[in-house]
Design a protein around this motif. Structure first.
Motif, PDB file in Angstrom:
ATOM      1  N   VAL A 275      -0.975   6.774   1.541  1.00 19.23           N
ATOM      2  CA  VAL A 275      -2.370   6.803   1.284  1.00 19.23           C
ATOM      3  C   VAL A 275      -2.776   8.238   1.447  1.00 19.23           C
TER       4      VAL A 275
ATOM      5  N   ASN B 197      -2.012  -2.734  -3.469  1.00 21.35           N
ATOM      6  CA  ASN B 197      -3.243  -2.280  -2.810  1.00 21.35           C
ATOM      7  C   ASN B 197      -3.864  -1.047  -3.538  1.00 21.35           C
TER       8      ASN B 197
ATOM      9  N   THR C  55       0.680  -1.184  -0.099  1.00 19.14           N
ATOM     10  CA  THR C  55       0.122  -0.124  -0.045  1.00 19.14           C
ATOM     11  C   THR C  55       0.923   1.288  -0.043  1.00 19.14           C
TER      12      THR C  55
ATOM     13  N   GLU D  21      -8.568  -1.084   8.153  1.00 17.14           N
ATOM     14  CA  GLU D  21      -8.909  -0.914   6.573  1.00 17.14           C
ATOM     15  C   GLU D  21      -8.578  -2.381   6.041  1.00 17.14           C
TER      16      GLU D  21
ATOM     17  N   ASP E 286      -5.190  -3.815  11.441  1.00 15.39           N
ATOM     18  CA  ASP E 286      -5.657  -2.546  10.747  1.00 15.39           C
ATOM     19  C   ASP E 286      -7.148  -2.468  10.465  1.00 15.39           C
TER      20      ASP E 286
END
Length: 955
Positions: A340, A523, A337, A392, A390
């Motif tokens: 973000v 991701n 990821t 998410e 997490d």
């Protein structure tokens, strides 16, 4: 003999009635089988009541011409597992062992293409009574587990039934009611499933400790007996109580043997224990014995909830549940990821980066994760953090967060998942972070955006993924009406980006979507592309088969049309006649542009051009054929089944005639019908009588008639009828003619009942007598019957002929009576004559009486004729005059004499208007029974000229 029969047929005139007899279908439902009762309810609806497990038989009687086709359907319930989807095309609907779910409204639909279909219905009510269930409950109190005298007890009795059951409560053998015992109350609770009655015992008294019986009844409807259940209430009666030998959550390692004990701690009567598993049944090899459950060598798929239930019909069942968890791990995945906050989709120095690791485990929360970098444990610092759960990400996921990514953070990271101290292999997943680690892209290879294959072949859809690492490819369908893939799943993962389909079918055609997964890669927003799959299949044409009729010399156009196919076009069309290739017909310019049909024109139908034509159509994938049968043959006749009283019986000869009627189907389609070829054959015989019947021009709907004579009672015959034109023989039609005795009000014509049909002309057995008349013939006689009494055959002397008789052997006693009652006749004349043959042979013969039952004012029986004693081994005839004053019935009453040699028989009963003949026929000259010693002489003067002519022909 065949010549004789042909001449006899020729003596009967042939009729043509110039009237259109085509009529729309009409229907009526009649019942047979094991119905309890057929009644009319409050809204004048026919209701057929039948017991569960019996045989349902409904018959749809139809009229109309041509003969209507019958189809049965139903609503409200199901006559079979798929009754509504597979309708019954038959005039008789028969359901063996009918179930309660098969009750409902049954529809008979009759249609023949004339007017609107006829639809009739009947409601079938299936009656049943299940075994009752009895449960005991107590009021909530501080004292639990036992029943004390100051407590209130409820005995609940429940049963499923139709019609609603009636309940009777008993204490011992005494029936209980509130009016006789103030300590009890009987009521029906609200919101219960099935029929329920509650017996309430208020403030228990010593006499309340007893045996209680709940008896349920549907009042013997359909012969269903009452049922009952008994419960004994004592001062130790208590609901079940349980405890487990293990914790409610049991975690074990794969391969271990698991044993769980469910222990009873209370309950009277002794509760029954049962183990169950959810979801699904108990594992293969599991053994549940009493309260002990054993699972040898437990595996991961054996995880789940195991329920132990104890029941004794007191209070609520006791239930304990064990959640069995077998340690396991599978499906290790990772995610990359990018930052973000900065909404980045790439790895960039100076930005944050998160690596996540997840495994599917049981139990999930017991999994531990370790992170390694370049083969060494990762050291935590302000820039390197390890987090768990997490929000998410999926539950119990471990994440390694790299804050402000530096060049030194590049490397190979490994995530290892394990169960500490458990013999479960560790799972690990590896991800490389470098300047070459980039998000994925997806595309369809050149030339693969549209895949075209033939039906039944394999197909491969391909999407190429670039990037590092390369994530799996997920396939789905774009078409909304076909959301599932051929595998039956909405989404399918492929590691190499190729979706392989075996034996594709036409319904697999459509658009497929490929997209990158958000696991085992970046991701980020999925990348996607689309592939079109076209499945080619052979053409489908109409008509697949067609019968083409045309008069000689007239033209015919044959057309074979393409219904569907892929490609949707005709590449080639080839015509053949009787298997031989024909030259291609001329092409019409308009049809050549978009060929969706092929045509062949015949200038004139001849005997040589009549036959089978085949058009083979191809679309380069496959071919299909239209078949045409071209001829000038006449269509088959259409038998007319609604002829009123087609059977004519003859008084003494045991013969009958039959009025055969028919119309000609589409007579104007071909050349005029010149004559018919009639063939008639007795069933189970080989020889047939053949006759040519000439006709004038036959019109559509014109009723034609021919009378068949000298048919033997009670035999059935097959009739075949073939039309002939200048072309030759047309299509043959056949039907079976059955002998049925007429059930009519008496009239001037001769209506004789020979008792050859099982319906015995509508006669019925009297319900108020001692025993019944019996229908039999020489073939159905009991070989051990009493000798020296009763007739050996009926009046005709043939072994197949039936008669009615009374059997006077045991257990019959002196004076016992058997009554045979005729249908009800409407009196339309002042005088009537009842003629019949009787046989009264045996030394113990009683009496034979003829009574007339008048229905003018109530039912009044009057004696009209009587005879007693032995009259010899001969059939004799009686003529009895009667003069009823209103609607009436005739009754034959047989009375048993002093012994068993007293069988009395009757045959050939005739009722006609007018006075009886003045001279009685001498029975000894008419009918002589074998072995009677009486001779029979005949004179040629009695024959008639035609009979002598026929005899001469035979000689």
């Amino acid at each position: 003999m065949e010549v004789t029969c042909l001449l006899l047929l020729a003596l009967i005139p042939f009729h043509c009635r110039g009237q259109g007899v085509y009529a729309p279908a009409q229907a009526q439902i009649v019942h047979a089988g094991q119905a309890c009762v057929v009644k009319e309810d409050n809204i004048s609806e026919r209701v057929y009541t039948i017991r569960e497990g019996d045989t349902l038989m409904l018959q749809c009687l139809v009229t109309g011409h041509p003969r209507p086709q019958v189809r049965w359907t139903k609503t409200a319930g199901s006559a079979s597992d798929k009754f509504q989807e597979t309708s019954v095309f038959n005039e008789t609907l028969r359901i063996e062992r009918i179930a309660r779910t098969q009750g409902g409204r049954y529809y008979c639909k009759a249609e023949n293409g004339v007017g609107v279909p006829a639809i009739k219905s009947i409601r079938v009510d299936v009656q049943y009574l299940d075994e009752p269930m009895l449960t005991v409950h107590q009021t909530v109190s501080d004292v639990r587990g036992n029943f004390y005298q100051e407590k209130t007890v409820f005995l609940r009795c429940t049963v499923n039934s139709n019609p609603p059951a009636r309940f009777i409560w008993k204490r011992g053998s005494d029936t209980l009611s509130h009016s006789q015992d103030n300590g009890v109350d009987i009521y029906e609770p609200l919101y219960t499933q099935g029929e329920t009655k509650v017996l309430k015992l208020k403030n228990l008294r010593p006499q309340d400790y007893a045996s209680y019986t709940c008896q349920v009844s549907v009042r013997n409807v359909c012969g269903i007996p009452d049922k009952a259940i008994t419960f004994r209430l004592t001062n130790t009666t208590a609901p079940p109580a349980l405890k487990l030998s293990v914790n409610e959550t049991l975690v074990v390692n794969p391969g271990e043997n698991v044993t769980v004990q469910c222990l009873l701690t209370g309950g009277d009567p002794l509760p029954q224990l049962q183990w169950s598993h959810g979801p699904g049944p108990l594992p293969l090899g599991a053994l549940a014995q009493g309260g002990t459950l054993s699972i040898p060598s437990v595996q991961a798929q054996d995880s789940g909830y195991y329920n132990c239930t104890a029941t004794n019909n007191v209070g609520n069942p006791a239930k304990k549940t064990v959640n069995l968890l077998v340690r396991s791990m599978k499906n290790a995945t990772f995610q990359i990821t990018p930052d973000v906050i900065k909404e980045s989709e790439n790895i960039q120095l100076g930005q944050d980066l998160k690596l996540s690791c997840h495994v599917d485990a049981v139990p999930q929360e017991k999994v531990t994760y370790q992170w390694f970098k370049n083969g060494k444990p990762a050291r935590m610092s302000k820039r390197l953090l390890v987090t768990r759960n997490d929000p998410e990400l999926p539950a119990v996921t471990s994440s390694l967060e790299l804050i402000d990514l530096h060049f030194s953070d590049y490397g190979t990271y490994l995530c290892m998942a394990s169960f500490p101290g458990a013999p479960v292999p560790d799972l690990s997943v590896e991800v490389n972070i470098s300047s070459e680690t980039v998000p994925p892209t997806i595309s369809v290879p050149k030339g693969r955006a549209v895949v075209t294959v033939r039906e039944g072949s394999p197909a491969e859809l391909q999407c190429e993924v670039r990037g590092k690492p390369r994530p799996p490819v997920l396939w789905s369908r774009v078409d909304k009406e076909a959301a599932l893939l051929p595998s039956g799943l909405p989404l399918e993962e492929t590691p190499d980006g190729k979706l392989r389909l075996e034996r594709v079918s036409r319904d697999m055609s459509g658009t497929y979507r490929c997209q990158t997964a958000r696991y085992n890669g970046f991701n980020v927003r999925p990348r996607e592309a689309q592939v079109q799959l076209n499945v080619q299949f052979p053409p489908e044409v109409e008509p697949s088969s067609q019968d083409v009729r045309q008069a000689l010399g007239r033209p015919v156009l044959l057309r074979c049309s393409l219904l569907r196919g892929s490609p949707q076009r005709i590449a080639s069309a080839v015509w053949r006649f009787k298997g031989q290739l024909l030259p291609p017909p001329p092409v019409v310019p308009a049809a050549a542009e978009a060929p969706d049909h092929a045509e062949l024109r015949l200038d004139a139908v001849t005997r040589d051009s009549s036959g089978s034509y085949e058009c083979s159509v191809s679309n380069d994938v496959g071919s299909a054929a239209c078949l045409f049968q071209v001829s000038a043959k006449a269509y088959s006749p259409e038998f007319y089944f609604d002829t009123p009283n087609p059977t004519r019986s003859h008084k003494l000869s045991k013969n009958y005639s039959y009025v055969l009627q028919w119309t000609q189907r589409e007579p104007d389609a071909v050349d005029p019908v010149l004559n018919y070829r009639l063939s008639i054959r007795q069933l189970n015989q080989h020889n047939a009588v053949v006759k040519a019947i000439p006709v004038r021009r036959v019109e559509k709907g014109q009723l034609l008639e021919y009378i068949l004579t000298d048919l033997r009672v009670p035999h059935s015959y097959e009739v075949r009828l073939t039309p002939y034109t200048t072309f030759g023989a047309g299509d043959m039609a056949s039907r079976i003619i059955h002998y049925t005795e007429p059930i009519n009000s008496p009239n001037l014509s001769d209506n004789t009942c020979h008792f050859e049909d099982e319906k015995i002309c509508g006669y019925t057995q009297d319900l108020t007598d001692n025993f019944d008349w019996t229908r039999q013939n020489a073939l159905t006689q009991n070989p051990k019957r009493s000798p020296n009494t009763g007739p050996p055959t009926d009046i005709s002397g043939t072994p197949e002929g039936y008669y009615m008789f009374i059997e006077t052997s045991r257990p019959r006693e002196l004076g016992d009576r058997a009554r045979l009652v005729s249908p009800l006749y409407n009196a339309s004349a002042k005088f009537y004559c009842v003629s019949f043959f009787y046989h009264m042979y045996g030394k113990h013969i009683g009496s034979l009486n003829l009574l007339v039952r008048s229905r003018n004012k109530g039912a009044l029986d009057t004696h009209a004729w009587s005879l007693s004693g032995n009259k010899g081994n001969v059939w004799q005839q009686a003529h009895v005059p009667i003069s009823p004053s209103g609607p009436f019935q005739i009754i034959f009453e047989g009375v048993r004499g002093p012994g068993y040699l007293g069988d009395i028989a009757i045959d050939d009963v005739t009722l006609k208007k007018g006075e009886c003949p003045r001279k009685q026929t001498d029975p000894n000259k008419v009918v002589v029974m074998p072995g009677s010693g009486v001779s029979c002489q005949s004179s040629p003067q009695l024959w008639g000229p035609m009979a002598i002519f026929l005899l001469a022909l035979q000689r």
